[in-house]
Design a protein around this motif. Sequence first.
Motif, PDB file in Angstrom:
ATOM      1  N   ILE A  42       0.668  -1.174  -0.052  1.00 43.76           N
ATOM      2  CA  ILE A  42       0.151   0.039  -0.116  1.00 43.76           C
ATOM      3  C   ILE A  42       0.885   1.310   0.176  1.00 43.76           C
ATOM      4  CG2 ILE A  42      -2.124  -0.911   1.245  1.00 43.76           C
ATOM      5  CD1 ILE A  42      -1.069   0.004   3.791  1.00 43.76           C
ATOM      6  N   THR A  43       0.406   2.393  -0.214  1.00 46.00           N
ATOM      7  CA  THR A  43       0.911   3.817  -0.261  1.00 46.00           C
ATOM      8  C   THR A  43       1.461   4.166   1.292  1.00 46.00           C
ATOM      9  OG1 THR A  43      -0.864   5.036  -0.243  1.00 46.00           O
ATOM     10  CG2 THR A  43      -0.054   4.375  -2.065  1.00 46.00           C
ATOM     11  N   GLU A  44       2.267   5.034   1.457  1.00 38.95           N
ATOM     12  CA  GLU A  44       2.766   5.380   2.643  1.00 38.95           C
ATOM     13  C   GLU A  44       1.651   6.366   3.165  1.00 38.95           C
ATOM     14  OE1 GLU A  44       6.533   7.233   3.327  1.00 38.95           O
ATOM     15  OE2 GLU A  44       7.033   6.587   1.207  1.00 38.95           O
ATOM     16  N   ARG A  45       0.848   7.124   2.166  1.00 39.78           N
ATOM     17  CA  ARG A  45       0.040   7.829   2.766  1.00 39.78           C
ATOM     18  C   ARG A  45      -1.108   7.159   3.216  1.00 39.78           C
ATOM     19  NH1 ARG A  45      -2.757  12.628  -1.111  1.00 39.78           N
ATOM     20  NH2 ARG A  45      -4.258  13.517   0.383  1.00 39.78           N
ATOM     21  N   TYR A  46      -1.507   5.955   2.575  1.00 38.51           N
ATOM     22  CA  TYR A  46      -2.736   5.378   3.116  1.00 38.51           C
ATOM     23  C   TYR A  46      -2.469   4.699   4.429  1.00 38.51           C
ATOM     24  CZ  TYR A  46      -6.522   1.795   3.150  1.00 38.51           C
ATOM     25  OH  TYR A  46      -7.717   0.904   3.315  1.00 38.51           O
ATOM     26  N   LEU A  47      -1.301   4.139   4.354  1.00 39.94           N
ATOM     27  CA  LEU A  47      -0.855   3.353   5.719  1.00 39.94           C
ATOM     28  C   LEU A  47      -0.859   4.184   6.807  1.00 39.94           C
ATOM     29  CD1 LEU A  47       0.280   0.967   7.297  1.00 39.94           C
ATOM     30  CD2 LEU A  47       2.583   1.839   6.527  1.00 39.94           C
ATOM     31  N   SER A  48      -0.239   5.603   6.665  1.00 41.51           N
ATOM     32  CA  SER A  48      -0.220   6.575   7.780  1.00 41.51           C
ATOM     33  C   SER A  48      -1.975   7.146   8.107  1.00 41.51           C
ATOM     34  CB  SER A  48       0.275   7.881   7.173  1.00 41.51           C
ATOM     35  OG  SER A  48       1.723   7.640   7.014  1.00 41.51           O
ATOM     36  N   ARG A  49      -2.684   7.141   7.273  1.00 43.17           N
ATOM     37  CA  ARG A  49      -3.982   7.353   7.460  1.00 43.17           C
ATOM     38  C   ARG A  49      -4.866   6.355   8.305  1.00 43.17           C
ATOM     39  NH1 ARG A  49      -8.939   6.579   5.064  1.00 43.17           N
ATOM     40  NH2 ARG A  49      -8.103   5.748   3.109  1.00 43.17           N
ATOM     41  N   VAL A  50      -4.445   5.003   7.997  1.00 37.53           N
ATOM     42  CA  VAL A  50      -5.181   3.772   8.481  1.00 37.53           C
ATOM     43  C   VAL A  50      -4.737   3.845   9.823  1.00 37.53           C
ATOM     44  CG1 VAL A  50      -5.385   1.168   8.711  1.00 37.53           C
ATOM     45  CG2 VAL A  50      -5.702   2.680   6.613  1.00 37.53           C
ATOM     46  N   VAL A  51      -3.428   3.857  10.217  1.00 39.75           N
ATOM     47  CA  VAL A  51      -2.691   3.406  11.599  1.00 39.75           C
ATOM     48  C   VAL A  51      -3.248   4.833  12.494  1.00 39.75           C
ATOM     49  CG1 VAL A  51      -0.594   3.745  12.768  1.00 39.75           C
ATOM     50  CG2 VAL A  51      -0.710   2.405  10.626  1.00 39.75           C
ATOM     51  N   LYS A  52      -3.314   5.973  11.806  1.00 42.09           N
ATOM     52  CA  LYS A  52      -3.636   6.900  12.749  1.00 42.09           C
ATOM     53  C   LYS A  52      -5.191   7.016  13.175  1.00 42.09           C
ATOM     54  CE  LYS A  52      -3.084  11.201  14.674  1.00 42.09           C
ATOM     55  NZ  LYS A  52      -2.338  11.408  15.610  1.00 42.09           N
ATOM     56  N   GLY A  53      -5.868   6.527  12.154  1.00 44.88           N
ATOM     57  CA  GLY A  53      -7.453   6.412  12.374  1.00 44.88           C
ATOM     58  C   GLY A  53      -7.892   5.176  13.482  1.00 44.88           C
ATOM     59  N   VAL A  54      -7.118   4.172  13.477  1.00 48.08           N
ATOM     60  CA  VAL A  54      -7.331   3.077  14.195  1.00 48.08           C
ATOM     61  C   VAL A  54      -6.874   3.216  15.480  1.00 48.08           C
ATOM     62  CG1 VAL A  54      -6.947   0.707  14.521  1.00 48.08           C
ATOM     63  CG2 VAL A  54      -7.472   1.468  12.190  1.00 48.08           C
ATOM     64  N   SER A  55      -5.649   3.751  15.707  1.00 49.02           N
ATOM     65  CA  SER A  55      -4.975   3.996  17.229  1.00 49.02           C
ATOM     66  C   SER A  55      -4.821   5.082  17.600  1.00 49.02           C
ATOM     67  CB  SER A  55      -3.375   3.334  16.805  1.00 49.02           C
ATOM     68  OG  SER A  55      -2.754   4.148  16.017  1.00 49.02           O
ATOM     69  N   GLY A  56      -4.927   6.296  16.899  1.00 52.60           N
ATOM     70  CA  GLY A  56      -4.869   7.546  17.477  1.00 52.60           C
ATOM     71  C   GLY A  56      -3.199   7.960  17.166  1.00 52.60           C
ATOM     72  N   LEU A  57      -2.210   7.160  17.154  1.00 49.36           N
ATOM     73  CA  LEU A  57      -1.085   7.514  16.892  1.00 49.36           C
ATOM     74  C   LEU A  57      -0.648   7.267  15.517  1.00 49.36           C
ATOM     75  CD1 LEU A  57       0.415   5.185  19.718  1.00 49.36           C
ATOM     76  CD2 LEU A  57      -0.206   7.923  19.854  1.00 49.36           C
ATOM     77  N   SER A  58       0.541   8.052  15.119  1.00 46.30           N
ATOM     78  CA  SER A  58       1.126   8.161  13.709  1.00 46.30           C
ATOM     79  C   SER A  58       1.747   6.799  13.617  1.00 46.30           C
ATOM     80  CB  SER A  58       1.851   9.165  13.528  1.00 46.30           C
ATOM     81  OG  SER A  58       3.185   9.362  14.234  1.00 46.30           O
ATOM     82  N   ALA A  59       2.165   6.451  12.474  1.00 49.86           N
ATOM     83  CA  ALA A  59       2.984   5.252  12.071  1.00 49.86           C
ATOM     84  C   ALA A  59       4.311   5.385  12.730  1.00 49.86           C
ATOM     85  CB  ALA A  59       2.868   4.817  10.688  1.00 49.86           C
ATOM     86  N   LYS A  60       4.666   6.500  12.492  1.00 46.28           N
ATOM     87  CA  LYS A  60       5.993   6.854  12.960  1.00 46.28           C
ATOM     88  C   LYS A  60       6.139   6.817  14.263  1.00 46.28           C
ATOM     89  CE  LYS A  60      10.630   8.395  12.192  1.00 46.28           C
ATOM     90  NZ  LYS A  60      10.968   8.094  13.683  1.00 46.28           N
ATOM     91  N   GLU A  61       5.064   7.104  15.085  1.00 43.44           N
ATOM     92  CA  GLU A  61       5.256   6.875  16.777  1.00 43.44           C
ATOM     93  C   GLU A  61       5.334   5.587  16.766  1.00 43.44           C
ATOM     94  OE1 GLU A  61       2.773  10.478  18.667  1.00 43.44           O
ATOM     95  OE2 GLU A  61       1.467   9.514  16.973  1.00 43.44           O
ATOM     96  N   TRP A  62       4.647   4.575  16.413  1.00 43.19           N
ATOM     97  CA  TRP A  62       4.675   3.302  16.712  1.00 43.19           C
ATOM     98  C   TRP A  62       6.018   2.841  16.483  1.00 43.19           C
ATOM     99  CZ3 TRP A  62       1.284   0.849  19.515  1.00 43.19           C
ATOM    100  CH2 TRP A  62       0.202   1.196  19.628  1.00 43.19           C
ATOM    101  N   ILE A  63       6.630   3.241  15.120  1.00 41.87           N
ATOM    102  CA  ILE A  63       7.992   2.434  14.968  1.00 41.87           C
ATOM    103  C   ILE A  63       8.963   3.226  16.073  1.00 41.87           C
ATOM    104  CG2 ILE A  63       9.927   3.015  13.323  1.00 41.87           C
ATOM    105  CD1 ILE A  63       7.879   3.223  11.231  1.00 41.87           C
ATOM    106  N   ASP A  64       9.037   4.427  16.510  1.00 36.26           N
ATOM    107  CA  ASP A  64       9.897   5.147  17.616  1.00 36.26           C
ATOM    108  C   ASP A  64       9.436   4.243  18.828  1.00 36.26           C
ATOM    109  OD1 ASP A  64      10.604   6.820  15.917  1.00 36.26           O
ATOM    110  OD2 ASP A  64       9.507   8.605  16.609  1.00 36.26           O
ATOM    111  N   ARG A  65       8.103   4.096  19.082  1.00 31.13           N
ATOM    112  CA  ARG A  65       7.990   3.244  20.347  1.00 31.13           C
ATOM    113  C   ARG A  65       8.745   1.824  20.535  1.00 31.13           C
ATOM    114  NH1 ARG A  65       1.817   1.760  22.721  1.00 31.13           N
ATOM    115  NH2 ARG A  65       1.954   4.345  22.918  1.00 31.13           N
ATOM    116  N   ALA A  66       8.622   1.241  19.359  1.00 31.86           N
ATOM    117  CA  ALA A  66       9.169   0.011  19.288  1.00 31.86           C
ATOM    118  C   ALA A  66      10.655  -0.057  19.408  1.00 31.86           C
ATOM    119  CB  ALA A  66       9.230  -0.759  17.898  1.00 31.86           C
ATOM    120  N   LEU A  67      11.558   0.878  18.803  1.00 28.79           N
ATOM    121  CA  LEU A  67      12.681   1.509  19.068  1.00 28.79           C
ATOM    122  C   LEU A  67      13.174   1.557  20.353  1.00 28.79           C
ATOM    123  CD1 LEU A  67      13.536   3.464  15.878  1.00 28.79           C
ATOM    124  CD2 LEU A  67      14.636   1.392  16.356  1.00 28.79           C
TER     125      LEU A  67
END
Length: 299
Positions: free
Chosen positions: A226-251
């Motif tokens: 999928i596109t980065e834009r679509y992934l970012s929109r889905v992740v933010k919509g489902v969780s309230g956090l951005s995709a980058k925030e989830w990656i940073d949390r894992a790190l």
Amino acid sequence: MVRRTPKVVTIEELTAMLAEKSSQPQLPIVRPQFAVLERSNSAFAESLDIDTPIRFLEPRFGLLRKGKLRGVINLIDRTLEAPTLVFMAGGTIIQPLECSGDLEIQGFMLESELLTEIFQNRLPQTFNGQVQDFFLSADASTIDKISQIFQSLIAIVKEADYNREVAKSLFAAILYLYDEAYRRHEVIGGKSKSRERELFDSFISLVNQYARSEHNIAFYADKLCITERYLSRVVKGVSGLSAKEWIDRALITEAKVMLKHGNITVAGIADELNFPNPGFFNKFFKRLVGITPNAYREH
């Protein structure tokens, strides 16, 4: 670049940790390739370092019988209330946050080789690597059946010269019940699971697997086709956090595990987590945690 693995907490280390930190520890029964926790109260959870993530090597199966437990498990904030069936695959990272005073847990861990031996390479689908973890509210009938088998298991493994084949059969019986409960849950809840939720779950699974080396959203979007834009929109919509925030949390979680449970230098951790240099890693860690990596290690 040489990749190192952060130190994990083995069952022997966990037992020593409990014995050292709890005045009345309820220690696991440890046998070759498995350990069984007969019944533990809040002292068990409180003996772990609150707010410090721990990686467990072996798969774990538990039953929360009483009380409430809150923590971060594989990046996701969880609040578990009894009665709950718990499964966590090998490699799971947990970060205990708090527990109620009436907490009561029982369960066991099995080394992967023993799981293969028990099922002779015919593992139930739930435990063959497809499911990272699950937490299911259990009905009274399931609780009763698991509890009865568990008590028989305890009676067997407490014996110094225990019957290993009987123990293996009892483990298998319990795991078949866990597998049945999970598959029943999936059938009931599967139809209502949205496409967005499925994408988010797949994204989190990928982040848990690859975040140590892959920090960019583009990598995960490409994996999911999928596109980065679509992934970012889905992740933010489902969780309230951005995709980058989830990656940073894992790190940050990985970094905390290495700092608290390993002897790798801060520079080594920066290299392990694919940061350009130690200075960049130090700034990243301090921005998200509030203190430097060295200060966190010494805390």
